[in-house]
Design an enzyme around this catalytic site. Structure first.
Site, PDB file in Angstrom:
ATOM      1  N   LYS A 239      33.997 136.205  26.370  1.00  0.00           N
ATOM      2  CA  LYS A 239      34.860 136.657  25.279  1.00  0.00           C
ATOM      3  C   LYS A 239      34.016 136.920  24.035  1.00  0.00           C
ATOM      4  O   LYS A 239      33.228 136.068  23.617  1.00  0.00           O
ATOM      5  CB  LYS A 239      35.921 135.599  24.975  1.00  0.00           C
ATOM      6  CG  LYS A 239      36.876 135.410  26.134  1.00  0.00           C
ATOM      7  CD  LYS A 239      38.074 134.588  25.745  1.00  0.00           C
ATOM      8  CE  LYS A 239      38.834 134.177  26.991  1.00  0.00           C
ATOM      9  NZ  LYS A 239      40.007 133.347  26.687  1.00  0.00           N
TER      10      LYS A 239
ATOM     11  N   THR B 110      31.852 125.984  24.760  1.00  0.00           N
ATOM     12  CA  THR B 110      31.702 124.527  24.724  1.00  0.00           C
ATOM     13  C   THR B 110      31.292 123.988  26.096  1.00  0.00           C
ATOM     14  O   THR B 110      30.400 123.134  26.206  1.00  0.00           O
ATOM     15  CB  THR B 110      33.047 123.880  24.307  1.00  0.00           C
ATOM     16  OG1 THR B 110      33.515 124.530  23.147  1.00  0.00           O
ATOM     17  CG2 THR B 110      32.905 122.401  24.064  1.00  0.00           C
TER      18      THR B 110
ATOM     19  N   TRP C 284      43.494 132.865  41.285  1.00  0.00           N
ATOM     20  CA  TRP C 284      43.617 131.532  41.896  1.00  0.00           C
ATOM     21  C   TRP C 284      44.517 130.594  41.078  1.00  0.00           C
ATOM     22  O   TRP C 284      44.848 129.514  41.547  1.00  0.00           O
ATOM     23  CB  TRP C 284      42.240 130.885  42.120  1.00  0.00           C
ATOM     24  CG  TRP C 284      41.310 130.961  40.955  1.00  0.00           C
ATOM     25  CD1 TRP C 284      41.244 130.114  39.887  1.00  0.00           C
ATOM     26  CD2 TRP C 284      40.279 131.931  40.753  1.00  0.00           C
ATOM     27  NE1 TRP C 284      40.252 130.501  39.020  1.00  0.00           N
ATOM     28  CE2 TRP C 284      39.635 131.612  39.525  1.00  0.00           C
ATOM     29  CE3 TRP C 284      39.830 133.039  41.470  1.00  0.00           C
ATOM     30  CZ2 TRP C 284      38.575 132.361  39.011  1.00  0.00           C
ATOM     31  CZ3 TRP C 284      38.768 133.781  40.954  1.00  0.00           C
ATOM     32  CH2 TRP C 284      38.165 133.440  39.743  1.00  0.00           C
ATOM     33  N   GLU C 285      44.906 131.026  39.871  1.00  0.00           N
ATOM     34  CA  GLU C 285      45.835 130.205  39.085  1.00  0.00           C
ATOM     35  C   GLU C 285      47.285 130.621  39.322  1.00  0.00           C
ATOM     36  O   GLU C 285      48.213 129.928  38.890  1.00  0.00           O
ATOM     37  CB  GLU C 285      45.525 130.350  37.590  1.00  0.00           C
ATOM     38  CG  GLU C 285      44.136 129.886  37.208  1.00  0.00           C
ATOM     39  CD  GLU C 285      43.666 130.459  35.868  1.00  0.00           C
ATOM     40  OE1 GLU C 285      42.648 129.960  35.368  1.00  0.00           O
ATOM     41  OE2 GLU C 285      44.288 131.398  35.346  1.00  0.00           O
TER      42      GLU C 285
ATOM     43  N   ASP D 176      34.358 131.161  26.985  1.00  0.00           N
ATOM     44  CA  ASP D 176      35.324 131.355  25.907  1.00  0.00           C
ATOM     45  C   ASP D 176      34.706 130.839  24.607  1.00  0.00           C
ATOM     46  O   ASP D 176      34.030 131.581  23.880  1.00  0.00           O
ATOM     47  CB  ASP D 176      36.627 130.633  26.284  1.00  0.00           C
ATOM     48  CG  ASP D 176      37.770 130.903  25.327  1.00  0.00           C
ATOM     49  OD1 ASP D 176      37.523 131.063  24.124  1.00  0.00           O
ATOM     50  OD2 ASP D 176      38.929 130.950  25.763  1.00  0.00           O
TER      51      ASP D 176
ATOM     52  N   GLU E 122      33.707 131.020  35.581  1.00  0.00           N
ATOM     53  CA  GLU E 122      34.456 132.274  35.538  1.00  0.00           C
ATOM     54  C   GLU E 122      34.517 132.839  34.119  1.00  0.00           C
ATOM     55  O   GLU E 122      34.488 134.047  33.942  1.00  0.00           O
ATOM     56  CB  GLU E 122      35.857 132.115  36.166  1.00  0.00           C
ATOM     57  CG  GLU E 122      36.996 131.656  35.268  1.00  0.00           C
ATOM     58  CD  GLU E 122      36.983 130.171  34.974  1.00  0.00           C
ATOM     59  OE1 GLU E 122      35.894 129.592  34.805  1.00  0.00           O
ATOM     60  OE2 GLU E 122      38.080 129.591  34.870  1.00  0.00           O
ATOM     61  N   VAL E 123      34.603 131.975  33.100  1.00  0.00           N
ATOM     62  CA  VAL E 123      34.796 132.517  31.752  1.00  0.00           C
ATOM     63  C   VAL E 123      34.018 131.708  30.702  1.00  0.00           C
ATOM     64  O   VAL E 123      33.959 130.482  30.764  1.00  0.00           O
ATOM     65  CB  VAL E 123      36.303 132.599  31.394  1.00  0.00           C
ATOM     66  CG1 VAL E 123      36.998 131.267  31.457  1.00  0.00           C
ATOM     67  CG2 VAL E 123      36.529 133.245  30.034  1.00  0.00           C
TER      68      VAL E 123
ATOM     69  N   TYR F  55      43.517 134.371  36.022  1.00  0.00           N
ATOM     70  CA  TYR F  55      42.779 134.563  37.273  1.00  0.00           C
ATOM     71  C   TYR F  55      43.725 134.410  38.460  1.00  0.00           C
ATOM     72  O   TYR F  55      44.696 133.641  38.403  1.00  0.00           O
ATOM     73  CB  TYR F  55      41.615 133.567  37.349  1.00  0.00           C
ATOM     74  CG  TYR F  55      40.529 133.913  36.363  1.00  0.00           C
ATOM     75  CD1 TYR F  55      39.604 134.920  36.651  1.00  0.00           C
ATOM     76  CD2 TYR F  55      40.449 133.275  35.124  1.00  0.00           C
ATOM     77  CE1 TYR F  55      38.626 135.276  35.735  1.00  0.00           C
ATOM     78  CE2 TYR F  55      39.470 133.624  34.197  1.00  0.00           C
ATOM     79  CZ  TYR F  55      38.559 134.625  34.517  1.00  0.00           C
ATOM     80  OH  TYR F  55      37.592 134.980  33.604  1.00  0.00           O
TER      81      TYR F  55
ATOM     82  N   TRP G 205      43.700 136.028  26.657  1.00  0.00           N
ATOM     83  CA  TRP G 205      43.753 134.987  27.686  1.00  0.00           C
ATOM     84  C   TRP G 205      43.673 135.671  29.044  1.00  0.00           C
ATOM     85  O   TRP G 205      44.465 136.550  29.352  1.00  0.00           O
ATOM     86  CB  TRP G 205      45.022 134.137  27.600  1.00  0.00           C
ATOM     87  CG  TRP G 205      44.961 133.007  28.587  1.00  0.00           C
ATOM     88  CD1 TRP G 205      45.573 132.962  29.806  1.00  0.00           C
ATOM     89  CD2 TRP G 205      44.228 131.782  28.451  1.00  0.00           C
ATOM     90  NE1 TRP G 205      45.255 131.784  30.449  1.00  0.00           N
ATOM     91  CE2 TRP G 205      44.423 131.046  29.645  1.00  0.00           C
ATOM     92  CE3 TRP G 205      43.403 131.253  27.457  1.00  0.00           C
ATOM     93  CZ2 TRP G 205      43.828 129.796  29.859  1.00  0.00           C
ATOM     94  CZ3 TRP G 205      42.820 130.009  27.677  1.00  0.00           C
ATOM     95  CH2 TRP G 205      43.031 129.294  28.854  1.00  0.00           C
TER      96      TRP G 205
HETATM   97  O1  LIG Z   1      33.969 128.386  26.913  1.00  0.00           O
HETATM   98  P1  LIG Z   1      34.983 127.287  26.904  1.00  0.00           P
HETATM   99  O2  LIG Z   1      35.899 127.350  25.721  1.00  0.00           O
HETATM  100  O3  LIG Z   1      34.367 125.936  27.089  1.00  0.00           O
HETATM  101  O4  LIG Z   1      35.965 127.562  28.134  1.00  0.00           O
HETATM  102  C1  LIG Z   1      35.519 127.863  29.421  1.00  0.00           C
HETATM  103  C2  LIG Z   1      35.938 126.810  30.405  1.00  0.00           C
HETATM  104  O5  LIG Z   1      37.344 126.669  30.411  1.00  0.00           O
HETATM  105  C3  LIG Z   1      37.824 126.675  31.740  1.00  0.00           C
HETATM  106  O6  LIG Z   1      37.815 125.403  32.289  1.00  0.00           O
HETATM  107  P2  LIG Z   1      39.033 124.380  32.173  1.00  0.00           P
HETATM  108  O7  LIG Z   1      38.720 123.340  31.142  1.00  0.00           O
HETATM  109  O8  LIG Z   1      40.312 125.126  32.024  1.00  0.00           O
HETATM  110  O9  LIG Z   1      38.947 123.663  33.599  1.00  0.00           O
HETATM  111  P3  LIG Z   1      39.269 124.293  35.029  1.00  0.00           P
HETATM  112  O10 LIG Z   1      38.173 125.289  35.351  1.00  0.00           O
HETATM  113  O11 LIG Z   1      39.226 123.121  35.938  1.00  0.00           O
HETATM  114  O12 LIG Z   1      40.614 124.931  34.917  1.00  0.00           O
HETATM  115  C4  LIG Z   1      36.835 127.546  32.462  1.00  0.00           C
HETATM  116  O13 LIG Z   1      36.793 127.260  33.850  1.00  0.00           O
HETATM  117  C5  LIG Z   1      35.526 127.249  31.801  1.00  0.00           C
HETATM  118  O14 LIG Z   1      34.834 126.208  32.465  1.00  0.00           O
HETATM  119  N1  LIG Z   2      42.200 131.050  32.948  1.00  0.00           N
HETATM  120  C1  LIG Z   2      41.529 130.968  31.821  1.00  0.00           C
HETATM  121  N2  LIG Z   2      40.881 129.838  31.514  1.00  0.00           N
HETATM  122  C2  LIG Z   2      40.216 129.816  30.334  1.00  0.00           C
HETATM  123  N3  LIG Z   2      39.511 128.819  29.770  1.00  0.00           N
HETATM  124  C3  LIG Z   2      39.068 129.271  28.590  1.00  0.00           C
HETATM  125  N4  LIG Z   2      39.466 130.532  28.361  1.00  0.00           N
HETATM  126  C4  LIG Z   2      40.191 130.879  29.454  1.00  0.00           C
HETATM  127  C5  LIG Z   2      40.895 132.084  29.816  1.00  0.00           C
HETATM  128  O1  LIG Z   2      40.941 133.097  29.093  1.00  0.00           O
HETATM  129  N5  LIG Z   2      41.539 132.057  31.001  1.00  0.00           N
END
Ligand SMILES: O=P(O)(O)OC[C@H]1O[C@H](OP(=O)(O)OP(=O)(O)O)[C@H](O)[C@@H]1O
Ligand SMILES: Nc1nc2[nH]cnc2c(=O)[nH]1
Length: 202
Positions: A152, A116, A185-186, A113, A110-111, A183, A180
């Site tokens: 982002k 990583t 679903w959160e 950021d 989904e994102v 979404y 930030w």
């Molecule tokens: O670009 P980055 O800084 O790596 O961030 C992006 C990741 O962060 C979130 O996952 P999260 O670790 O929150 O796990 P989740 O999807 O299970 O909530 C999101 O779903 C991405 O996979």
């Molecule tokens: N929900 C959510 N998860 C993230 N994980 C990294 N960045 C984000 C964000 O902006 N929103």
């Protein structure tokens, strides 16, 4: 305080719909790998828009990667952890991995950021597919592409292979500032979430 953007299910649906023609034309995916939890919903929505008449649905496989942890009890904003944790991976010895060899694989999250998570996913998947390819003595190329709902616009810690970026195999439906994103679903109160989205959505 970090600025928050609220995104609705409807917006997510439409972002997938708008991205689908480009994905079909340019990436021609044979299968998707959704990075859970956030990649599951976009991948499932996208599957309906990628469906071609007479052809079966594109399969979705799932990996679970986690980097972020919640900062405090009821604030939705989370902080990046120090390392990516695998909560689910493909079974290296099974059909799951050999199914990837020679295919166009679309990684969905989904994102993007700090990047990583995507760097980790691409590196590890490429490594594992290459190991499986060698083991099976096959001579086929696997091509990975990426689709995210939101990218982002910031300095990225993680890096993607140059040939992936050079060949336009990365697609973000929307590029946003470093906010930030909340979404749907959160949300624990979806009515409140939708109200906030109407007030201060993207
Ligand atoms: O670009 P980055 O800084 O790596 O961030 C992006 C990741 O962060 C979130 O996952 P999260 O670790 O929150 O796990 P989740 O999807 O299970 O909530 C999101 O779903 C991405 O996979
Ligand atoms: N929900 C959510 N998860 C993230 N994980 C990294 N960045 C984000 C964000 O902006 N929103």
């Amino acid at each position: 305080m970090v600025e928050k953007y609220y995104v609705t299910y409807n917006q997510v649906h439409k972002l997938c719909q708008e991205a689908a023609p480009r994905i079909l034309n340019d990436f021609k995916p044979n299968l998707m790998i959704a990075i859970g939890g956030g990649g599951y919903v976009p991948a499932r929505i996208l599957r309906s828009f990628l469906k071609q008449p007479g052809a079966p649905n594109i399969p979705i496989q799932a990996i679970g990667l986690s980097l972020y942890e919640q900062l405090s009890g009821n604030d939705p904003v989370e902080a990046p952890g120090t390392k990516v944790t695998r909560t689910q991976w493909l079974d290296l010895s099974s059909l799951e991995m050999s199914n990837l060899i020679g295919k166009n694989v679309l990684i969905v999250d989904e994102v993007d950021d700090t990047r990583t998570t995507l760097e980790y996913a691409v590196k590890e998947l490429e490594k594992d597919v290459e190991t499986a390819r060698k083991q099976q003595g096959r001579d086929e190329t696997t091509t990975f592409s990426i689709f995210v709902l939101h990218n982002k616009d910031k300095n990225k810690k993680g890096h993607l292979p140059a040939n992936m970026l050079d060949n336009n195999r990365y697609l973000a439906a929307v590029t946003v500032p470093d906010v930030w994103i909340c979404y749907p679903w959160e949300a624990t109160d979806i009515e409140e979430h939708d109200r906030l989205a109407a007030e201060r959505g993207i």
